[in-house]
Design a protein around this motif. Structure first.
Motif, PDB file in Angstrom:
ATOM      1  N   GLU A  47       0.828  -1.211   0.000  1.00 16.25           N
ATOM      2  CA  GLU A  47       0.000   0.000   0.000  1.00 16.25           C
ATOM      3  C   GLU A  47       0.862   1.261   0.000  1.00 16.25           C
ATOM      4  OE1 GLU A  47      -2.579  -0.713   3.360  1.00 16.25           O
ATOM      5  OE2 GLU A  47      -4.082  -1.676   2.075  1.00 16.25           O
ATOM      6  N   ARG A  50       1.963   2.018  -3.506  1.00 20.98           N
ATOM      7  CA  ARG A  50       0.834   2.560  -4.277  1.00 20.98           C
ATOM      8  C   ARG A  50       0.590   4.020  -3.910  1.00 20.98           C
ATOM      9  NH1 ARG A  50      -2.684  -0.244  -6.690  1.00 20.98           N
ATOM     10  NH2 ARG A  50      -4.515   0.617  -5.694  1.00 20.98           N
ATOM     11  N   LYS A  55      -1.214   5.764  -6.905  1.00 21.90           N
ATOM     12  CA  LYS A  55      -1.933   4.770  -7.702  1.00 21.90           C
ATOM     13  C   LYS A  55      -3.074   4.144  -6.910  1.00 21.90           C
ATOM     14  CE  LYS A  55       1.214   5.149 -10.937  1.00 21.90           C
ATOM     15  NZ  LYS A  55       1.052   5.912 -12.114  1.00 21.90           N
ATOM     16  N   LYS A  56      -3.627   4.885  -5.983  1.00 22.79           N
ATOM     17  CA  LYS A  56      -4.640   4.327  -5.089  1.00 22.79           C
ATOM     18  C   LYS A  56      -5.953   3.986  -5.797  1.00 22.79           C
ATOM     19  CE  LYS A  56      -5.836   8.950  -3.558  1.00 22.79           C
ATOM     20  NZ  LYS A  56      -5.803   9.898  -2.487  1.00 22.79           N
ATOM     21  N   THR A  58      -6.208   2.431  -8.755  1.00 22.24           N
ATOM     22  CA  THR A  58      -6.097   1.253  -9.610  1.00 22.24           C
ATOM     23  C   THR A  58      -6.390   0.007  -8.779  1.00 22.24           C
ATOM     24  OG1 THR A  58      -3.749   0.950  -9.151  1.00 22.24           O
ATOM     25  CG2 THR A  58      -4.331   2.360 -11.033  1.00 22.24           C
ATOM     26  N   PRO A  60      -5.628  -3.081  -6.722  1.00 18.60           N
ATOM     27  CA  PRO A  60      -4.431  -3.197  -5.889  1.00 18.60           C
ATOM     28  C   PRO A  60      -3.512  -4.378  -6.187  1.00 18.60           C
ATOM     29  CG  PRO A  60      -6.370  -3.857  -4.662  1.00 18.60           C
ATOM     30  CD  PRO A  60      -6.847  -3.328  -5.982  1.00 18.60           C
ATOM     31  N   ASN A 117       1.644  -6.931  -6.598  1.00 21.14           N
ATOM     32  CA  ASN A 117       1.240  -5.527  -6.536  1.00 21.14           C
ATOM     33  C   ASN A 117       1.110  -4.985  -7.963  1.00 21.14           C
ATOM     34  OD1 ASN A 117       0.781  -2.866  -5.870  1.00 21.14           O
ATOM     35  ND2 ASN A 117       2.515  -2.700  -4.469  1.00 21.14           N
ATOM     36  N   THR A 119       1.296  -1.969  -8.787  1.00 25.94           N
ATOM     37  CA  THR A 119       2.208  -0.842  -8.915  1.00 25.94           C
ATOM     38  C   THR A 119       3.627  -1.304  -8.590  1.00 25.94           C
ATOM     39  OG1 THR A 119       0.449   0.653  -8.179  1.00 25.94           O
ATOM     40  CG2 THR A 119       2.693   1.521  -8.163  1.00 25.94           C
ATOM     41  N   LEU A 125       2.439   0.821 -13.672  1.00 29.12           N
ATOM     42  CA  LEU A 125       1.282  -0.040 -13.471  1.00 29.12           C
ATOM     43  C   LEU A 125       1.493  -1.379 -14.169  1.00 29.12           C
ATOM     44  CD1 LEU A 125      -1.688   2.448 -13.809  1.00 29.12           C
ATOM     45  CD2 LEU A 125      -0.765   1.408 -11.736  1.00 29.12           C
TER      46      LEU A 125
END
Length: 158
Positions: A47, A50, A55-56, A58, A60, A117, A119, A125
């Protein structure tokens, strides 16, 4: 027959999938693995990456499930965990964080969950690098190396 499946739906939060994959009724800590994160801090670390890259919004994680063939010829669960980590490394094409585990709660259906992940630590991404066939071929190379039954598939030949 060995099976590799891409689970595109993300019905669980990152914490929810972590709890599911590492559920002690399905696996054990010695059958769990990580890449680029600590086992106990995987969710927080993923997290954080991200959030650092904003990138919150997208999805996860990417979820892969690999099912071993029933004919494992007495291979230990720890042996299968080593195979699992190598499969995870083959699925990751750049600097990603990952956790996973071998699920042994159904002895006739030993399988691996691999959570990657979306990210990367560089902020990129997730983009699937090849076709499903491409990934299955990469996994088959590992299965053959370890003396396990490869994934069967029909190649498209025009």
């Amino acid at each position: 027959m060995s099976i590799l499946r891409f689970e595109n739906r993300t019905p669980r939060t990152l914490q929810g999938i972590y709890d599911y994959v590492l559920d002690p009724s399905k696996t054990s800590s010695d059958l769990s693995f990580t890449i680029g994160v600590g086992l106990l801090t995987a969710v927080k670390e993923m997290e954080l990456v991200r959030r650092c890259h904003n990138k919150k919004y997208t999805s996860p994680y990417v979820h892969f499930i690999f099912c071993f063939d029933e004919n494992l010829n007495g291979k230990s669960h720890l042996y299968l965990c080593a195979v699992a980590k190598e499969i995870a490394l083959a699925l990751i094409h750049d600097q990603r964080q990952c956790f996973g585990a071998v699920h042994i709660n159904k002895p006739n259906q030993l399988h691996i969950h691999i959570i990657i992940n979306t990210t990367s630590i560089n902020g990129e991404l997730w983009r699937q690098q090849g076709s499903v066939l491409y990934y299955k071929k990469k996994v088959n190379t590992i299965l053959i190396k370890y003396g396990l039954t490869p994934i069967k598939f029909d190649e498209y030949k025009p």
